[in-house]
Design a protein around this motif. Structure first.
Motif, PDB file in Angstrom:
ATOM      1  N   LEU A 149      -7.947  20.091 -13.146  1.00 37.28           N
ATOM      2  CA  LEU A 149      -6.634  20.254 -13.496  1.00 37.28           C
ATOM      3  C   LEU A 149      -6.029  18.818 -13.523  1.00 37.28           C
ATOM      4  O   LEU A 149      -4.901  18.603 -14.304  1.00 37.28           O
ATOM      5  N   ASN A 150      -6.368  17.965 -12.961  1.00 35.28           N
ATOM      6  CA  ASN A 150      -6.052  16.441 -12.975  1.00 35.28           C
ATOM      7  C   ASN A 150      -7.051  15.614 -12.194  1.00 35.28           C
ATOM      8  O   ASN A 150      -7.099  15.910 -11.150  1.00 35.28           O
ATOM      9  N   ALA A 151      -7.012  14.529 -12.755  1.00 37.33           N
ATOM     10  CA  ALA A 151      -8.128  13.588 -12.269  1.00 37.33           C
ATOM     11  C   ALA A 151      -7.464  12.610 -11.253  1.00 37.33           C
ATOM     12  O   ALA A 151      -6.206  12.427 -11.220  1.00 37.33           O
ATOM     13  N   CYS A 152      -8.324  12.138 -10.143  1.00 36.57           N
ATOM     14  CA  CYS A 152      -7.762  11.291  -9.234  1.00 36.57           C
ATOM     15  C   CYS A 152      -8.138   9.808  -9.485  1.00 36.57           C
ATOM     16  O   CYS A 152      -9.408   9.560  -9.315  1.00 36.57           O
ATOM     17  N   LYS A 153      -7.229   9.028  -9.466  1.00 36.61           N
ATOM     18  CA  LYS A 153      -7.520   7.571  -9.509  1.00 36.61           C
ATOM     19  C   LYS A 153      -8.230   6.990  -8.347  1.00 36.61           C
ATOM     20  O   LYS A 153      -8.243   7.739  -7.551  1.00 36.61           O
ATOM     21  N   LYS A 154      -8.819   5.797  -8.193  1.00 42.76           N
ATOM     22  CA  LYS A 154      -9.374   5.141  -7.171  1.00 42.76           C
ATOM     23  C   LYS A 154      -8.010   5.069  -5.935  1.00 42.76           C
ATOM     24  O   LYS A 154      -6.858   5.003  -6.288  1.00 42.76           O
ATOM     25  N   LEU A 155      -8.468   5.818  -4.977  1.00 39.85           N
ATOM     26  CA  LEU A 155      -7.428   5.860  -3.849  1.00 39.85           C
ATOM     27  C   LEU A 155      -7.016   4.739  -3.052  1.00 39.85           C
ATOM     28  O   LEU A 155      -7.944   3.901  -2.781  1.00 39.85           O
ATOM     29  N   PRO A 156      -5.974   4.693  -2.523  1.00 37.56           N
ATOM     30  CA  PRO A 156      -5.614   3.275  -1.675  1.00 37.56           C
ATOM     31  C   PRO A 156      -6.115   3.635  -0.281  1.00 37.56           C
ATOM     32  O   PRO A 156      -6.423   2.604   0.350  1.00 37.56           O
ATOM     33  N   PHE A 157      -6.520   4.645   0.048  1.00 35.68           N
ATOM     34  CA  PHE A 157      -7.228   5.085   1.418  1.00 35.68           C
ATOM     35  C   PHE A 157      -7.871   6.452   1.243  1.00 35.68           C
ATOM     36  O   PHE A 157      -7.486   7.289   0.559  1.00 35.68           O
ATOM     37  N   GLU A 158      -8.665   6.492   2.098  1.00 39.12           N
ATOM     38  CA  GLU A 158      -9.381   7.793   2.072  1.00 39.12           C
ATOM     39  C   GLU A 158      -8.818   8.981   2.665  1.00 39.12           C
ATOM     40  O   GLU A 158      -7.980   8.519   3.650  1.00 39.12           O
ATOM     41  N   ILE A 159      -8.679  10.104   2.039  1.00 38.53           N
ATOM     42  CA  ILE A 159      -7.872  11.195   2.763  1.00 38.53           C
ATOM     43  C   ILE A 159      -8.865  11.754   3.762  1.00 38.53           C
ATOM     44  O   ILE A 159      -9.238  13.006   3.595  1.00 38.53           O
ATOM     45  N   LYS A 160      -9.050  11.170   4.979  1.00 36.22           N
ATOM     46  CA  LYS A 160      -9.738  11.637   5.946  1.00 36.22           C
ATOM     47  C   LYS A 160      -9.098  11.409   7.295  1.00 36.22           C
ATOM     48  O   LYS A 160      -8.830  10.168   7.376  1.00 36.22           O
ATOM     49  N   ASP A 161      -8.738  12.181   8.211  1.00 37.00           N
ATOM     50  CA  ASP A 161      -8.136  12.008   9.383  1.00 37.00           C
ATOM     51  C   ASP A 161      -8.466  10.818   9.949  1.00 37.00           C
ATOM     52  O   ASP A 161      -7.773  10.295  10.727  1.00 37.00           O
ATOM     53  N   PHE A 162      -9.765  10.904  10.083  1.00 33.97           N
ATOM     54  CA  PHE A 162     -10.220   9.910  11.063  1.00 33.97           C
ATOM     55  C   PHE A 162     -10.197   8.582  10.503  1.00 33.97           C
ATOM     56  O   PHE A 162     -10.715   7.310  11.102  1.00 33.97           O
ATOM     57  N   MET A 163      -9.954   8.120   9.371  1.00 36.64           N
ATOM     58  CA  MET A 163     -10.165   7.022   8.833  1.00 36.64           C
ATOM     59  C   MET A 163      -8.639   6.367   9.119  1.00 36.64           C
ATOM     60  O   MET A 163      -7.604   6.764   8.973  1.00 36.64           O
ATOM     61  N   LYS A 164      -8.900   5.196   9.680  1.00 36.59           N
ATOM     62  CA  LYS A 164      -7.658   4.490  10.277  1.00 36.59           C
ATOM     63  C   LYS A 164      -6.927   3.879   9.045  1.00 36.59           C
ATOM     64  O   LYS A 164      -7.699   3.182   8.053  1.00 36.59           O
ATOM     65  N   LYS A 165      -5.699   3.986   9.099  1.00 37.54           N
ATOM     66  CA  LYS A 165      -4.970   3.263   8.121  1.00 37.54           C
ATOM     67  C   LYS A 165      -3.458   2.818   8.609  1.00 37.54           C
ATOM     68  O   LYS A 165      -3.120   3.480   9.630  1.00 37.54           O
ATOM     69  N   THR A 166      -3.101   1.671   8.150  1.00 34.70           N
ATOM     70  CA  THR A 166      -1.762   1.268   8.627  1.00 34.70           C
ATOM     71  C   THR A 166      -0.672   2.217   8.400  1.00 34.70           C
ATOM     72  O   THR A 166      -0.588   2.979   7.193  1.00 34.70           O
ATOM     73  N   GLU A 167       0.388   2.097   9.305  1.00 37.06           N
ATOM     74  CA  GLU A 167       1.324   3.005   8.940  1.00 37.06           C
ATOM     75  C   GLU A 167       2.221   2.579   7.611  1.00 37.06           C
ATOM     76  O   GLU A 167       2.685   3.462   6.798  1.00 37.06           O
ATOM     77  N   GLY A 168       2.151   1.455   7.401  1.00 36.54           N
ATOM     78  CA  GLY A 168       2.882   1.170   6.035  1.00 36.54           C
ATOM     79  C   GLY A 168       2.280   1.574   4.882  1.00 36.54           C
ATOM     80  O   GLY A 168       2.950   2.046   3.950  1.00 36.54           O
ATOM     81  N   LEU A 169       0.936   1.326   4.816  1.00 35.97           N
ATOM     82  CA  LEU A 169       0.137   2.003   3.915  1.00 35.97           C
ATOM     83  C   LEU A 169       0.458   3.610   3.462  1.00 35.97           C
ATOM     84  O   LEU A 169       0.536   4.028   2.625  1.00 35.97           O
ATOM     85  N   ARG A 170       0.315   4.285   4.796  1.00 32.63           N
ATOM     86  CA  ARG A 170       0.558   5.704   4.742  1.00 32.63           C
ATOM     87  C   ARG A 170       1.921   6.098   4.376  1.00 32.63           C
ATOM     88  O   ARG A 170       2.112   7.016   3.491  1.00 32.63           O
ATOM     89  N   LEU A 171       3.143   5.254   4.404  1.00 31.38           N
ATOM     90  CA  LEU A 171       4.487   5.614   4.159  1.00 31.38           C
ATOM     91  C   LEU A 171       4.410   5.104   2.731  1.00 31.38           C
ATOM     92  O   LEU A 171       5.176   5.721   1.916  1.00 31.38           O
ATOM     93  N   GLN A 172       3.937   4.050   2.153  1.00 34.44           N
ATOM     94  CA  GLN A 172       3.692   3.770   0.989  1.00 34.44           C
ATOM     95  C   GLN A 172       3.449   4.663   0.017  1.00 34.44           C
ATOM     96  O   GLN A 172       3.849   5.129  -0.996  1.00 34.44           O
ATOM     97  N   TYR A 173       2.193   5.439   0.265  1.00 34.56           N
ATOM     98  CA  TYR A 173       1.448   6.556  -0.338  1.00 34.56           C
ATOM     99  C   TYR A 173       1.651   7.713   0.565  1.00 34.56           C
ATOM    100  O   TYR A 173       0.761   8.442   0.879  1.00 34.56           O
ATOM    101  N   ARG A 174       2.908   8.138   0.761  1.00 36.61           N
ATOM    102  CA  ARG A 174       3.154   9.242   1.659  1.00 36.61           C
ATOM    103  C   ARG A 174       2.491  10.696   1.246  1.00 36.61           C
ATOM    104  O   ARG A 174       2.049  11.416   1.748  1.00 36.61           O
ATOM    105  N   TYR A 175       2.816  10.722  -0.278  1.00 35.31           N
ATOM    106  CA  TYR A 175       2.170  12.011  -0.823  1.00 35.31           C
ATOM    107  C   TYR A 175       0.837  12.095  -0.756  1.00 35.31           C
ATOM    108  O   TYR A 175       0.346  13.355  -0.656  1.00 35.31           O
ATOM    109  N   LEU A 176       0.002  10.888  -0.563  1.00 34.60           N
ATOM    110  CA  LEU A 176      -1.371  11.113  -0.265  1.00 34.60           C
ATOM    111  C   LEU A 176      -1.592  11.449   1.618  1.00 34.60           C
ATOM    112  O   LEU A 176      -2.477  12.236   1.831  1.00 34.60           O
ATOM    113  N   ASP A 177      -0.887  10.828   2.054  1.00 32.82           N
ATOM    114  CA  ASP A 177      -0.878  11.013   3.546  1.00 32.82           C
ATOM    115  C   ASP A 177      -0.624  12.271   3.944  1.00 32.82           C
ATOM    116  O   ASP A 177      -1.160  13.059   4.894  1.00 32.82           O
TER     117      ASP A 177
END
Ligand code: ASP
Length: 645
Positions: A149-177
């Motif tokens: 239906l739609n391909a996904c480009k290389k992600l800025p972070f992995e969509i896995k809850d246990f992968m630590k990511k900064t809050e800034g990055l999470r907010l920048q890509y909130r739709y992925l978070d």
């Protein structure tokens, strides 16, 4: 359908709170979400091209032809992939035979997090390959057709809850978070609690859900407000810090039970538990007293509380503002643990310890202490040093530590000055045990209490980081704080008064005469609701007498009454007695879900500095577009240089 049976089908809360979500517990959490949903039988696939959700398939679906849509969670050795939607994960077998080459190509080449649609049959997993950790672990999908239906480009972070990511990055890509399980869980729990609140208020108690304007005018006093320019030169709207005036005006209008899920705005910068825009469950009713509002809120929380948590026990305990300050050093006490402040002035009336003597010789001098359980075991010397430094730096106060050792030799800089009788009296008053540490301070009552209140919380955190379990993480400790003073000295000019809650709060009935003699001493009909040391709500019985309201605004608070002439006028037209409250929804959900920040329970929050990191709001506007508003930006000198780059 009869009313009770309709009620019995209402949604019944969600699963337990989660602090850290790791892959292995996804299964059980999804299961509880799905189960609780199934109890109400919502149609999760109605109107959609899918026939089922990924997470709902079980052995009972064996043989069924299904169409699923979801994101590729991962792929293993080009033999199967795991598809995800909010409901859960399901294993899809990638066909290996030549005739299905095109399906295989799609499923093998689509990058992780691409969104695909597959159709096929639900089959059993081969014996021995079941996954008991996965709710769908007994079955898999034998695919017939697949569509990317739609391909996904290389992600800025992995969509896995246990992968630590900064809050800034999470907010920048909130739709992925938002794709993370944790965010899905938090927002869905929020939605369900709000739904239950609506049911309770509107269906069970006849409240009316009414929207009030967000383009309004300045309210005197209180928080800083956001301004919105208008096309009329020099005229601005303000975004309301709360619908306070409107909800009171609704009472005058005879809408005697109002509620709203209200967006409020305060230009005060973000903190972990604050946002420039936030949501309140805003309530007002007529012909009610303080206990009426309190019972309403207790019932509301009990009704909307997620089912899998310990039920909310009502009525909630109540303390007065004065008691709260004296016992916990704050007006929002965390009552999950003891370590209360004890006044030990009488023990030291005849002391030789200089600074205690000094404090007690002053008119409002006191000696106060808290007892840190097993402090001698858990607190290090350097902790005590930093406690003493904190007291000196922030409160200009001295802290005296006393280590209660088993050998009865108390270890303290002043141990030799504490007489045996004083020692016994201290043990009795403070109920101390061996290995405890007593922190002692002396000075003016409020100051000593505030300091010990801060140290109480600091030490609780310290003990917990060292391994002591002081606060049960499953405990929700509600508390009403009542009998606040009506006024407090203004921070910037302590000789002037400001409202402790807001200027519409009614005085305590037995203190009205004090308004004309000693207004500082008047108590109010203001009540706060505290949960685990956080203020989650506040409200008051209001002034419905125009004359009294005018006196408080003009004479005591020195506010410009012209700005509130509409409200004062309304009170004169038969305004009923009324009162209300607002619950901070973000903070409440944050505590219920055990989230570290309110940003974790808001879909699109602002950053710490009030920015939307995804869209870059606030943004600059070309000066041309500012013209209709008669606005020109006067740039601060240093930001001019910044703009030049
Ligand atoms: N408007 C108040 C607030 O936002 C709540 C209330 O008094 O009902 O704190």
């Amino acid at each position: 359908m009869s009313f009770p049976s309709w009620l019995s089908q209402l949604y019944r809360g969600l699963s337990r709170p989660i602090r850290r979500t790791t892959q292995p517990i996804w299964g059980s959490l999804y299961r509880s979400l799905v189960q609780s949903s199934q109890r109400r039988n919502p149609e999760f696939s109605s109107f959609a091209v899918r026939t089922n959700t990924c997470g709902e398939l079980r052995s009972s679906h064996l043989g069924q032809e299904v169409t699923l849509c979801g994101w590729i969670q991962y792929r293993r050795q080009n033999t199967f992939l795991v598809l995800r939607d909010f409901h859960g994960l399901v294993q899809v077998v990638i066909p290996q035979d030549e005739s299905a080459a095109s399906v295989r190509k799609i499923l093998c080449e689509a990058p992780v997090e691409s969104v695909v649609q597959v159709s096929g049959t639900v089959i059993s997993r081969p014996a021995g390959q079941e996954n008991p950790k996965m709710p769908t672990g007994e079955i898999e999908i034998k695919v017939k057709t697949a569509e990317l239906l739609n391909a996904c480009k290389k992600l800025p972070f992995e969509i896995k809850d246990f992968m630590k990511k900064t809050e800034g990055l999470r907010l920048q890509y909130r739709y992925l978070d938002l794709r993370s399980f944790q965010m899905q869980y938090n927002l869905r729990l929020r939605s369900q609690m709000v739904m239950k609140m609506r049911e309770y208020l509107c269906n069970l108690h006849g409240f009316v859900d009414i929207e009030t304007p967000t383009l309004f005018k300045r309210t005197p006093g209180g928080a800083k407000e956001f301004l919105v320019p208008s096309r009329e030169p020099g005229k601005f709207y303000s975004l309301p810090q709360s619908p306070q005036q409107f909800k009171q005006l609704l009472m005058v209008g005879g809408l005697d039970r109002y509620f709203q899920v209200a967006r409020c705005y305060r230009d005060e910068g973000s903190r972990p538990d604050r946002q420039p825009e936030f949501t309140q469950i805003d309530i007002e009713m007529s012909f009610v007293d303080q206990t009426g509002i309190q019972s309403l809120i207790e019932g509301l929380l009990q009704y909307s509380w997620p089912n899998d948590k310990d039920p909310v026990v009502v009525p909630f305990p109540t303390v007065t503002f004065t008691e709260a300050l004296a016992t916990y050093g704050t007006d929002k006490p965390d009552t999950r643990f003891g370590m209360k402040i004890i006044d030990i002035s009488d023990v030291f009336r005849n002391t030789e310890i200089g600074f205690l003597q000094d404090a007690l010789s002053k008119p409002h001098g006191t000696v106060k202490a808290i007892c840190i359980p097993e402090g001698a075991k858990y607190l290090k010397r350097k902790d005590i040093e930093s406690i003493r430094k904190f007291a000196a730096d922030h409160f200009n106060q001295e802290i005296l530590p006393v280590f209660l050792n088993a050998n009865r030799n108390w270890n303290s800089p002043v141990a030799s000055f504490i007489m045996e009788s004083q020692r016994l009296e201290l043990i009795r008053l403070m109920d101390t045990q061996e290995e405890d540490v007593v922190l002692l301070t002396a000075g003016e009552h409020n100051k000593a209490c505030s300091l010990l209140g801060k140290l109480r919380l600091e030490c609780a955190d310290l003990l917990e980081t060292r391994g002591m379990v002081l606060r049960d993480p499953t405990l929700f400790s509600f508390l009403w704080v009542v009998d606040f003073p009506l006024f407090l000295p203004k921070e910037e000019n302590p000789r002037e008064l400001e409202s402790a809650h807001h200027p519409f709060t009614a005085p305590h009935p037995s203190d009205i005469h004090l308004l004309y003699t000693e207004p500082k001493k008047a108590r109010s009909q203001h009540y706060d609701l505290v949960l685990n040391g956080n203020e989650i709500g506040g409200g008051s019985i209001r002034i419905h007498n125009a004359e009294l309201q005018r006196y408080i605004l003009a004479t005591l608070l020195k506010e410009d009454v012209k700005m509130l002439s509409h409200l004062l006028q309304a009170l004169d037209y038969g305004a009923p007695p009324h009162g209300g409250i607002a619950l901070g929804l973000d903070r409440l959900i944050c505590l219920v879900t055990g989230s570290p920040s309110i940003r974790d329970v808001i879909a699109f929050p602002k950053s710490f500095r009030g920015h939307d990191l995804m869209s870059n709001a606030p943004d600059s506007i070309p000066s041309e577009e500012l013209k209709p508003y008669h606005i020109r930006v006067s740039w601060p000198t240093d930001s001019k240089a910044e703009r030049a780059h």
